[in-house]
Design an enzyme around this catalytic site. Structure first.
Site, PDB file in Angstrom:
ATOM      1  N   CYS A  12      36.009 -89.491  44.710  1.00  0.00           N
ATOM      2  CA  CYS A  12      36.418 -90.056  43.415  1.00  0.00           C
ATOM      3  C   CYS A  12      36.174 -91.553  43.463  1.00  0.00           C
ATOM      4  O   CYS A  12      35.384 -92.025  44.293  1.00  0.00           O
ATOM      5  CB  CYS A  12      37.875 -89.707  43.099  1.00  0.00           C
ATOM      6  SG  CYS A  12      39.081 -90.376  44.255  1.00  0.00           S
ATOM      7  N   ASN A  65      39.727 -93.075  45.956  1.00  0.00           N
ATOM      8  CA  ASN A  65      40.160 -92.272  47.116  1.00  0.00           C
ATOM      9  C   ASN A  65      41.664 -92.396  47.357  1.00  0.00           C
ATOM     10  O   ASN A  65      42.133 -92.329  48.489  1.00  0.00           O
ATOM     11  CB  ASN A  65      39.368 -92.637  48.385  1.00  0.00           C
ATOM     12  CG  ASN A  65      39.504 -91.636  49.536  1.00  0.00           C
ATOM     13  OD1 ASN A  65      39.445 -92.017  50.708  1.00  0.00           O
ATOM     14  ND2 ASN A  65      39.713 -90.377  49.238  1.00  0.00           N
ATOM     15  N   CYS A 122      43.846 -91.059  44.482  1.00  0.00           N
ATOM     16  CA  CYS A 122      44.474 -90.098  43.558  1.00  0.00           C
ATOM     17  C   CYS A 122      43.787 -88.731  43.614  1.00  0.00           C
ATOM     18  O   CYS A 122      44.301 -87.782  44.191  1.00  0.00           O
ATOM     19  CB  CYS A 122      44.462 -90.629  42.116  1.00  0.00           C
ATOM     20  SG  CYS A 122      45.408 -92.153  41.895  1.00  0.00           S
ATOM     21  N   ARG A 123      42.595 -88.631  43.009  1.00  0.00           N
ATOM     22  CA  ARG A 123      41.984 -87.311  42.836  1.00  0.00           C
ATOM     23  C   ARG A 123      41.408 -86.717  44.117  1.00  0.00           C
ATOM     24  O   ARG A 123      41.682 -85.539  44.428  1.00  0.00           O
ATOM     25  CB  ARG A 123      40.884 -87.387  41.756  1.00  0.00           C
ATOM     26  CG  ARG A 123      41.446 -87.629  40.365  1.00  0.00           C
ATOM     27  CD  ARG A 123      40.345 -88.038  39.412  1.00  0.00           C
ATOM     28  NE  ARG A 123      39.794 -89.350  39.759  1.00  0.00           N
ATOM     29  CZ  ARG A 123      38.744 -89.907  39.178  1.00  0.00           C
ATOM     30  NH1 ARG A 123      38.103 -89.261  38.227  1.00  0.00           N
ATOM     31  NH2 ARG A 123      38.341 -91.111  39.547  1.00  0.00           N
ATOM     32  N   SER A 124      40.593 -87.475  44.842  1.00  0.00           N
ATOM     33  CA  SER A 124      39.938 -86.848  46.004  1.00  0.00           C
ATOM     34  C   SER A 124      40.907 -86.543  47.151  1.00  0.00           C
ATOM     35  O   SER A 124      40.743 -85.506  47.805  1.00  0.00           O
ATOM     36  CB  SER A 124      38.720 -87.648  46.481  1.00  0.00           C
ATOM     37  OG  SER A 124      39.055 -88.953  46.872  1.00  0.00           O
ATOM     38  N   ASP A 134      40.437 -89.372  35.638  1.00  0.00           N
ATOM     39  CA  ASP A 134      41.164 -90.357  36.427  1.00  0.00           C
ATOM     40  C   ASP A 134      42.606 -90.488  35.912  1.00  0.00           C
ATOM     41  O   ASP A 134      42.807 -90.856  34.759  1.00  0.00           O
ATOM     42  CB  ASP A 134      40.419 -91.691  36.270  1.00  0.00           C
ATOM     43  CG  ASP A 134      40.989 -92.786  37.121  1.00  0.00           C
ATOM     44  OD1 ASP A 134      42.055 -92.581  37.741  1.00  0.00           O
ATOM     45  OD2 ASP A 134      40.378 -93.856  37.160  1.00  0.00           O
TER      46      ASP A 134
HETATM   47  P1  4NP Z   1      41.078 -92.072  41.986  1.00  0.00           P
HETATM   48  O1  4NP Z   1      41.934 -92.985  40.994  1.00  0.00           O
HETATM   49  O2  4NP Z   1      39.624 -92.447  41.749  1.00  0.00           O
HETATM   50  O3  4NP Z   1      41.395 -90.701  41.559  1.00  0.00           O
HETATM   51  O4  4NP Z   1      41.542 -92.397  43.385  1.00  0.00           O
HETATM   52  C1  4NP Z   1      41.809 -94.376  40.923  1.00  0.00           C
HETATM   53  C2  4NP Z   1      42.468 -95.176  41.802  1.00  0.00           C
HETATM   54  C3  4NP Z   1      42.379 -96.548  41.700  1.00  0.00           C
HETATM   55  C4  4NP Z   1      41.618 -97.104  40.703  1.00  0.00           C
HETATM   56  C5  4NP Z   1      40.947 -96.292  39.824  1.00  0.00           C
HETATM   57  C6  4NP Z   1      41.028 -94.918  39.941  1.00  0.00           C
HETATM   58  N1  4NP Z   1      41.542 -98.503  40.567  1.00  0.00           N
HETATM   59  O5  4NP Z   1      40.970 -98.987  39.579  1.00  0.00           O
HETATM   60  O6  4NP Z   1      42.050 -99.240  41.432  1.00  0.00           O
END
Ligand code: 4NP
Length: 165
Positions: A10, A13, A15-17, A132
Site C-alpha cells: 500500500c 505500510n 494501515c492496509r498492507s 485508503d
Molecule cells: P496505508 O495508509 O497506505 O494503508 O498504510 C496510509 C498511511 C499513511 C499515509 C497515507 C496512507 N500518509 O499519508 O502518511
C-alpha cells in the site's frame, strides 16, 4: 509442494498492507499452508519506515483476533521483485508506483488485491481498490478488514493449484 512468496503493498505500510499481511498469516495457518505461502508487506512511500501499524488498524484487527503489533513499516525496493512471486497492491496508485520500481519484464508479478474477491461476493460492487482509510473514520478500517478477509480467502484458493503443480 511448491512455495509461493507474496508481498502486500500500500502507500504507507501502516494501515492496509499490514492488515492484509495479518489476515493472510492467520488464514494460511488455518489452511495448513504456512510453510508454502510466504508473506510480507511494504509501502510505496517512505514516511512510516520502522513504525508499527496505525493504532486504529491495530485496534480493528485486534477485535477480530489478528495481531499486528510486531509489524514494522518498510518501503518497497527493486530487490523485492527478485524476492517475491507476487506483489499485491491495494489500489491503482500503488500499481503505478510499483511499475516504476520494477523492470519491465517483472510487471506481471503485480496484482490488485480485489482481483481475488470471488465474483459472487457483491459487497463492494466490483470495486477494484481497497480504499485508503488513513484520513477517514473507524468504519474505513472495518471495510479494509472485510475486503482483506474476502480477498485473502480467494487468494489462497487461487494459489492452491500452483502449490500442487
Ligand atoms: P496505508 O495508509 O497506505 O494503508 O498504510 C496510509 C498511511 C499513511 C499515509 C497515507 C496512507 N500518509 O499519508 O502518511
Amino acid at each position: 509442494m511448491k512455495t509461493v512468496s507474496i508481498c502486500f503493498v500500500c502507500l504507507g505500510n501502516i494501515c492496509r498492507s499490514p492488515t492484509a499481511e495479518g489476515v493472510m498469516r492467520r488464514l494460511v495457518v488455518e489452511a495448513k499452508l504456512a510453510e508454502h505461502i510466504l508473506i510480507d508487506s511494504a509501502g510505496t512511500g517512505d514516511w512510516h519506515i520502522g513504525q508499527p501499524p496505525d493504532e486504529r488498524a491495530q485496534h480493528a484487527a485486534g477485535q477480530r483476533g489478528y495481531e499486528l503489533a510486531a509489524l514494522r513499516g518498510r518501503q518497497i525496493a527493486a530487490v523485492d521483485f527478485e524476492r517475491f512471486d507476487l506483489l499485491i497492491a491495494m489500489d491503482d496508485k500503488n500499481v503505478v508506483a510499483l511499475r516504476q520500481v520494477c523492470a519491465p519484464d517483472q510487471r506481471d508479478k503485480i496484482r490488485l488485491l480485489m482481483e481475488f474477491v470471488p465474483e459472487a461476493d457483491a459487497r463492494w460492487g466490483g470495486a477494484r481498490e481497497v480504499v485508503d482509510p488513513y484520513f477517514g473514520g473507524a468504519e474505513g478500517f472495518e471495510q479494509v478488514l472485510d475486503q482483506c478477509e474476502a480477498a485473502c480467502r480467494g487468494l489462497i484458493a487461487a494459489l492452491r493449484p500452483h502449490l500442487q503443480a
